[in-house]
Design a protein around this motif. Structure first.
Motif, PDB file in Angstrom:
ATOM      1  N   GLU A   1     -29.408 -24.553 -12.209  1.00 41.53           N
ATOM      2  CA  GLU A   1     -30.772 -24.714 -12.956  1.00 41.53           C
ATOM      3  C   GLU A   1     -31.682 -24.109 -12.143  1.00 41.53           C
ATOM      4  O   GLU A   1     -32.823 -23.541 -12.916  1.00 41.53           O
ATOM      5  N   GLN A   2     -31.789 -23.840 -10.792  1.00 39.96           N
ATOM      6  CA  GLN A   2     -32.663 -23.351 -10.114  1.00 39.96           C
ATOM      7  C   GLN A   2     -32.863 -21.905 -10.572  1.00 39.96           C
ATOM      8  O   GLN A   2     -33.982 -21.051 -10.789  1.00 39.96           O
ATOM      9  N   ALA A   3     -31.720 -21.164 -10.395  1.00 33.72           N
ATOM     10  CA  ALA A   3     -31.774 -19.667 -10.830  1.00 33.72           C
ATOM     11  C   ALA A   3     -32.176 -19.660 -12.393  1.00 33.72           C
ATOM     12  O   ALA A   3     -32.950 -18.412 -12.833  1.00 33.72           O
ATOM     13  N   ALA A   4     -31.915 -20.580 -13.450  1.00 35.18           N
ATOM     14  CA  ALA A   4     -32.054 -20.395 -14.663  1.00 35.18           C
ATOM     15  C   ALA A   4     -33.825 -20.409 -14.796  1.00 35.18           C
ATOM     16  O   ALA A   4     -34.418 -19.843 -15.452  1.00 35.18           O
ATOM     17  N   ALA A   5     -34.079 -21.378 -13.971  1.00 34.58           N
ATOM     18  CA  ALA A   5     -35.708 -21.509 -13.890  1.00 34.58           C
ATOM     19  C   ALA A   5     -36.481 -20.551 -13.543  1.00 34.58           C
ATOM     20  O   ALA A   5     -37.481 -19.921 -14.167  1.00 34.58           O
ATOM     21  N   SER A   6     -35.994 -19.800 -12.373  1.00 32.73           N
ATOM     22  CA  SER A   6     -36.536 -18.471 -11.838  1.00 32.73           C
ATOM     23  C   SER A   6     -36.568 -17.280 -13.017  1.00 32.73           C
ATOM     24  O   SER A   6     -37.669 -16.683 -12.968  1.00 32.73           O
ATOM     25  N   ALA A   7     -35.328 -17.270 -13.457  1.00 32.00           N
ATOM     26  CA  ALA A   7     -35.175 -16.206 -14.517  1.00 32.00           C
ATOM     27  C   ALA A   7     -36.203 -16.279 -15.902  1.00 32.00           C
ATOM     28  O   ALA A   7     -36.582 -15.476 -16.218  1.00 32.00           O
ATOM     29  N   ALA A   8     -35.983 -17.789 -16.026  1.00 31.74           N
ATOM     30  CA  ALA A   8     -37.195 -17.755 -17.195  1.00 31.74           C
ATOM     31  C   ALA A   8     -38.684 -17.465 -17.108  1.00 31.74           C
ATOM     32  O   ALA A   8     -39.190 -17.232 -17.874  1.00 31.74           O
ATOM     33  N   LEU A   9     -39.150 -17.922 -15.947  1.00 28.82           N
ATOM     34  CA  LEU A   9     -40.460 -17.646 -15.432  1.00 28.82           C
ATOM     35  C   LEU A   9     -40.588 -16.353 -15.234  1.00 28.82           C
ATOM     36  O   LEU A   9     -41.811 -15.792 -15.858  1.00 28.82           O
TER      37      LEU A   9
END
Length: 199
Positions: A94-102
């Motif tokens: 989820e951390q990587a997903a959040a960074s990619a989304a931002l």
């Protein structure tokens, strides 16, 4: 000037589906998992709408007047980045997903502002099956998604360390990777054939 938020009905529908996914996930994994599920639904929907409507998506992208060498790669790179967000959530990162989304939302929003400064409030936007949207609605939607991604980044547990497959896990990992490559190539060729057939 008053603008009609209802004109972006597909975006509102996505928000509703994402909220339903969040509510369902909250009962199992808490609000961190709920926010991640909502993020995965929104980005997965955005990617799928582009891939299934590739002809419309390419026309929408033409409205941004990207440099000639950038337009063709962007047609596939953008939905791939959106799908990556969903994939990372599914993989428990989820951390990587959040960074990619931002990062993606910042780039997408910048592109919308760039076009609006040139063409006015009605801008080409291929998210969620649409082709044109009021830039103010799109920016509000992106801000909401960015807030969701930020919530995921702040509340999710640290991502597990990447571990290369070994022993008996090597063959399944190779086969899975090969299947993903074949599926991506098949989807790409199918979209090319479909586009030529509709031209």
């Amino acid at each position: 000037v008053v603008f009609d938020v209802a004109e972006d009905h597909s975006g509102l529908l996505v928000i509703g589906v994402a909220a339903a996914a969040a509510a369902a996930s909250a009962t199992r994994g808490g609000w961190a998992a709920a926010a991640a599920a909502a993020l995965a639904v929104a980005f997965g929907w955005a990617a799928l709408s582009k891939v299934l409507g590739m002809r419309r998506w390419r026309r929408t992208l033409d409205g941004h007047r990207l440099p000639s060498g950038l337009a063709a790669p962007a047609a596939w790179a953008i939905p791939m980045v959106e799908a990556l967000v969903t994939l990372l959530v599914v993989l428990g990162r989820e951390q990587a997903a959040a960074s990619a989304a931002l990062v993606a939302l910042a780039i997408f929003s910048g592109a919308l502002v760039r076009v609006s400064l040139r063409d006015g409030l009605r801008v080409p936007c291929g998210c969620f099956g649409r082709s044109v949207v009021d830039v103010r609605v799109a920016l509000v939607r992106n801000a909401a998604l960015a807030g969701l991604a930020l919530a995921v980044g702040l509340t999710a547990s640290p991502d597990p360390t990447w571990v290369l497959p070994s022993g008996g896990d090597v063959l399944p990992a190779v086969l899975a990777a090969a299947a993903l490559v074949v599926a991506a190539a098949t989807a790409w060729r199918a979209s090319v054939w479909f586009t030529r057939g509709r031209a």
